[in-house]
Design an enzyme around this catalytic site. Structure first.
Site, PDB file in Angstrom:
ATOM      1  N   HIS A   1       5.823   4.065   0.334  1.00 28.62           N
ATOM      2  CA  HIS A   1       5.360   2.960   1.166  1.00 28.62           C
ATOM      3  C   HIS A   1       4.918   1.815   0.266  1.00 28.62           C
ATOM      4  O   HIS A   1       4.255   2.035  -0.757  1.00 28.62           O
ATOM      5  CB  HIS A   1       4.199   3.435   2.048  1.00 28.62           C
ATOM      6  CG  HIS A   1       3.704   2.390   3.000  1.00 28.62           C
ATOM      7  ND1 HIS A   1       4.505   1.853   3.989  1.00 28.62           N
ATOM      8  CD2 HIS A   1       2.503   1.770   3.116  1.00 28.62           C
ATOM      9  CE1 HIS A   1       3.813   0.956   4.672  1.00 28.62           C
ATOM     10  NE2 HIS A   1       2.599   0.891   4.162  1.00 28.62           N
TER      11      HIS A   1
ATOM     12  N   CYS B   1       8.938  -2.169   4.738  1.00 28.81           N
ATOM     13  CA  CYS B   1       7.707  -2.470   3.993  1.00 28.81           C
ATOM     14  C   CYS B   1       8.040  -3.028   2.615  1.00 28.81           C
ATOM     15  O   CYS B   1       7.283  -3.821   2.065  1.00 28.81           O
ATOM     16  CB  CYS B   1       6.838  -1.227   3.871  1.00 28.81           C
ATOM     17  SG  CYS B   1       7.610   0.120   2.967  1.00 28.81           S
TER      18      CYS B   1
END
Length: 997
Positions: free
Chosen positions: A913, A251
């Site tokens: 994230h 990510c």
């Protein structure tokens, strides 16, 4: 001689003994990568050995010509049989041995020599018996293929030449190669000196040759075969509104790519194929154009409008190839990836083919304008690319020597601004306070403490809320129903993470240290199973921890079993129902109970003093181990009861003992084969909602305790002697709610306790366990009441996040600072290194300005992520007040910028994230990119505490949208674009994945 008449090409061989000696010596060679070895039929070789060992050159065992017929599948293709075994079907001989045998005996007509290369594989060096079979073809006719075999040690150049020869391609024709795998993805084979192994070519893959046209163009930007099935999809979405598949912790890469993809000048440069003319294959600092081409492929797919999501696997592979820190699938920093990518694109697209040496000059009193222009010219003489055109600016660096006041001024280029965030000197911590009042429930407090403070500062802050002196407090980290760590007052608060469950216990005494009068007991709650674990051979009961542990200050004079039992009854009175007088009946006991008492968890009663051990589980990676220890005394675990009547009885023959076992429930058996069944269930008995809010990883790597072999043998023998015989007898005694067992710091391995009426003697931090029979626990222990806690009014005060303006961060960037000792400046006047003062000022800014908010703070003493909310404008970010270079005429660009993209980071230091917000260059609409998921976004959602990288474009370069923005609709494909709503405190959308990437 027979050898002479076998073939006309064979040479006169030496004597048979010499033949054997030469070949045998050569066969002793070690395998070396790149060497050639040959396959030789085992039967022929065995006959040859028999022949040379006879010593008779006229022997009937003469082998004749080398014959490998049995190794071939057929004699037309001479394809090697499958699954041939070395030393059964064939042997391997080095090239020199092969050539000697060939010169002496020749080879059967038309048979090809079976030459094989030695390849250096990741774990071994071996002869490659079965080479790689590859299909070869031209891009102009993908259906016409030929099969060729290559060693993994062969260079790509060999494949290149093979295609030229088979398809009659002129040596003067310029060509390039592509490799296609079975999943239809393809990539360029640029480096012809790379081996087949390094290029990851395997059997079944196709290598395509593309020949340049006479006008200098390539037939296709990529071979037709590279178009996958998604290209034929009918979907035609907005160009650039495309997700990126997460390949596994990628990510960080997806977030940076989405921000760059929505940087208009860079994306248009690639979409218009301007990069093709500027690829620099000779730059030693570059990646031979591979990073640029891999990036171009991703951008073209994302802006084709044909894909919901693109899989950037080839790009990820290229990045890992040229930057080893990004190999594999670990988590990384999106800013580090962005820095590497911009530098890699710059060097791959650098228009300067040969960089000249330029000596940097100090300002030496010259005007700033002159020095700045000279510095920029020198920069362009070595660095000239679309990256420089778009992202590079210039700042002024001023160093002042503290001793001679020498002033050094230089102008240096930058690609992004890394601006610091104002760091708060305070920290908010949440703790659970456990009072001495046994009827009081634990209370949760929210405290303000110094960020660089110590545990005593935490106690002081809590003291103001409780009126309990800090000296009467003990602070502990509770994890999985046990004490992971018991802190000392002078330890740094940086050791405590926000997610830790911190309990503060009120003590009778005013000191955590053991004294002659007081001892601090750590008390665990355990439940034993109904049944012994006979299957493991231990013949003992397994136990599991539950509930909240306790810290108690106990007078040493009361460290007897009976006194401890009464003290614990009083301390647990809130959630443990005492026995009624009518229930305190005398009961019978048989030897099974005595066996449990003397052998709970396989530990019997004559353990001696034991070495101290570390307090807490061994695997909590970010923490150091505690030095708290648990010493056991002689005599085994005996049941504590209100009455000592009958307790002094010891059955004859039950004085034997077993050694203390290691605490791991998964590994380690004693010498007699019994396994420690004291299992710690990592999931049993969840703590209350407030007691385990952080979800700490449950890693119970228990400590193994080593025992002497002789002691193990003796104790096992005694234990085995006790189990078979069963003598039933009865004893009159009063019923007890629970038993008391001395344990190690994990609450698993048993320790010894004193005889009835005797005092326990502890030389270090003692740990005991309250062991409950399941039926007694169910009847007398109120779990719901035990887990209750109350919230102090401080918990109702909302935690106010620090908010700063972006302009404040930029001001900090331009503030004077003193260099650190690790990075001094060499003063040319003083002729030595000095801790000079340094000041950075902005001189000129690029078309696209990237601002890196330094959320991750690393010092000698602490590491943290700053969740400060930085309020940044979406439009009209004005830098005129920060630029030293003032606008002198109307032709110079303005200093106002508009936001075009944001990279976000959710989570902490070890996990998190990445996502991104970006404004589409064609329609002006904002989108939220979360890996493969794309949603519409509103402008008021963009400013969050997760913002990490900000992309601004200068207003005079912003182009008006060419198409109207789309209207969010529920009819859009569900897996692609959806409208976005917010329900998180940080402004994270409902679709944001907050778990670890």
């Amino acid at each position: 001689m027979a050898a002479n008449c076998s073939t006309g090409s064979a040479t006169e061989p030496p004597g048979l003994e010499t033949q054997w000696r030469e070949i045998d010596n050569l066969n002793q060679q070690q395998l070396r990568a790149g060497d050639s070895w040959y396959l030789l039929d085992k039967r022929w070789f065995d006959q040859w050995k028999e022949y040379v060992h006879t010593g008779d050159q006229n022997s009937s065992s003469y082998p004749g010509k080398i014959d490998n017929t049995e190794l071939f599948e057929d004699l037309d293709s001479y394809h090697l049989k499958e699954r041939l075994s070395e030393n059964e079907d064939f042997i391997l001989v080095p090239a020199e041995a092969w050539h000697k045998l060939l010169s002496w005996y020749d080879l059967m007509d038309d048979q090809p020599p079976l030459e094989r290369k030695v390849v250096d594989l990741p774990s071994t060096v071996k002869v490659e018996v079965y080479p790689v079979e590859i299909y070869l073809c031209l891009s102009s006719n993908l259906e016409s293929t030929v099969t060729a075999r290559f060693s993994r040690a062969d260079k790509i150049h060999a494949i290149h030449q093979k295609i030229r020869q088979h398809f009659n391609v002129s040596e003067t024709a310029e060509s390039r190669l592509w490799m296609r795998s079975t999943d239809t993805s393809s990539e360029r084979l640029r480096n012809l000196n790379m081996t087949v192994l390094d290029a990851c070519l395997s059997s079944g893959m196709t290598v395509i040759m593309e020949i340049r046209n006479a006008d200098g163009t390539w037939p296709t930007s990529r071979p037709q075969i590279m178009r996958n099935s998604a290209d034929e999809d009918s979907y035609r979405g907005p160009p650039g509104v495309c997700g990126l598949t997460n390949l596994g912790n990628t990510c960080f890469m997806n977030s940076a790519l989405q921000c760059l993809s929505n940087t208009p000048p860079l994306t248009e440069y690639f979409l218009m194929n301007l990069y093709l003319e500027e690829l620099n294959f000779t730059n030693p600092l570059g990646m031979k154009g591979e990073i640029a081409e891999a990036y171009a492929d991703v951008i073209k797919q994302m802006w084709s409008g044909r894909h919901y999501s693109v899989v950037p696997r080839v790009f990820k592979t290229k990045v890992g190839h040229f930057a080893s820190q990004f190999l594999g699938y670990q988590q990384h920093d999106s800013q580090e990836l962005l820095s590497f990518l911009l530098d890699g694109l710059h060097e791959d697209l650098n228009r300067v083919k040969k960089k000249e040496y330029i000596e940097l000059k100090d300002a030496d009193g010259r005007p700033d304008q002159e020095v700045a222009e000279e510095a920029w010219r020198n920069h362009l003489r070595r660095n000239d690319s679309v990256i420089v055109d778009t992202f590079h600016g210039l700042f002024k660096s001023t160093l002042v020597c503290p001793e001679c006041n020498k002033v050094s001024v230089t102008f240096d280029p930058f690609c992004y601004l890394s601006v610091p965030l104002p760091v708060s000197k305070e920290r908010v911590m949440e703790v659970f306070y456990v009072s001495l009042d046994p009827m009081a429930k634990p209370t949760q407090y929210r405290l303000i403490v110094p960020k660089a403070g110590r545990v005593i500062d935490l106690c002081t802050a809590l003291s103001q809320a409780t009126d309990v002196p800090p000296s009467q407090m003990a602070v502990a980290d509770v994890f999985n129903h046990r004490f992971y760590r018991i802190y000392q007052a002078d330890e740094s608060l940086s050791c405590i993470l926000d997610r830790d469950d911190i309990f503060v216990y009120q003590l009778n005494s005013g000191c955590m240290d053991q004294t002659d009068e007081e001892v601090i007991l750590a008390v665990y709650m355990r439940e034993r199973s109904h049944y012994r674990d006979y299957g493991s051979g231990s013949n003992s009961y397994s136990t599991s921890l539950f509930g909240h542990p306790l810290l108690m200050s106990v007078p040493r004079t009361q460290c007897t079993r009976e006194d401890l039992y009464q003290l614990l009854l009083k301390r647990l009175v809130r959630y443990v129902r005492p026995l009624d007088p009518s229930e305190e009946v005398e009961e019978e006991e048989d030897e099974d109970e005595e066996l449990y008492k003397a052998q709970t968890n396989g530990v019997s009663d004559d353990e001696g003093d034991e070495d101290s051990e570390e307090a807490g589980p061994s695997k909590k990676e970010e923490e150091t181990q505690q030095s708290n220890q648990a010493d056991g005394q002689n005599n085994g675990p005996l049941e504590a009861s209100p009455s000592s009547e009958g307790e002094e009885r010891a059955e004859e023959g039950e004085s034997s003992s077993e050694p203390d076992r290691g605490s791991s429930t998964e590994e380690g058996q004693s010498a007699c084969g019994s396994t420690d069944t004291n299992s710690q269930d990592a999931t049993d008995g969840d703590q209350s909602a407030g007691a385990e809010p952080s979800g700490k990883e449950e890693e119970d790597d228990e400590e193994e305790e080593e025992e002497e072999d002789g002691e193990e043998a003796a104790t096992c023998a005694q234990a085995n002697k006790r189990v078979p015989g069963r003598r039933h007898y009865t004893e009159r005694r009063k019923k007890a709610l629970f038993t008391i067992q001395a344990v190690n710091s994990n609450g698993t391995t048993e320790r010894g306790m004193a005889e009835a009426g005797g005092s326990l003697s502890f030389s270090s931090q003692p740990y005991i366990a309250i062991d409950w029979d399941p039926d007694m626990k169910k009847k007398y222990y109120n779990e719901n009441e035990a887990e209750k806690y109350i919230k102090h009014q401080s918990m109702d005060v909302p935690h106010q996040q620090t908010t700063v303006q972006l302009q404040e961060c930029i001001e900090l960037f331009t503030t004077v600072e003193t260099l650190e000792e690790e990075n001094p400046w060499y003063c040319p006047t003083c002729k030595r290194h000095q801790l000079a003062t340094k000041k950075l000022d902005l001189w000129s800014l690029p078309e696209v300005l990237i601002i890196h908010l330094k959320r991750f703070s690393y010092t000698k003493y602490s590491r943290e992520k700053l969740d400060t909310i930085v309020e940044f404008p979406l439009r009209n970010l004005d830098f005129s007040g920060f630029l030293l270079k003032k606008t002198t005429n109307s032709t110079e660009p303005p200093c106002r910028y508009d936001l075009i993209a944001v990279s976000n980071h959710y989570g902490g230091l070890r996990d998190g994230h990445y996502t991104s917000y970006a404004q589409n260059k064609d329609n002006g609409q904002w989108y939220y990119f979360d890996d493969s998921k794309v949603t519409y976004a509103r402008e008021e959602q963009i400013v969050t505490s997760a913002a990490y990288l900000l992309f601004y474009q200068r207003q005079d370069k912003i182009r008006q949208p060419t198409v109207p923005p789309p209207v969010p609709s529920s009819t859009q494909p569900e897996n692609h674009i959806t409208s976005q709503t917010h329900d998180g405190v940080d402004g994270a959308s409902s679709c944001v994945s907050m778990e670890t990437d």
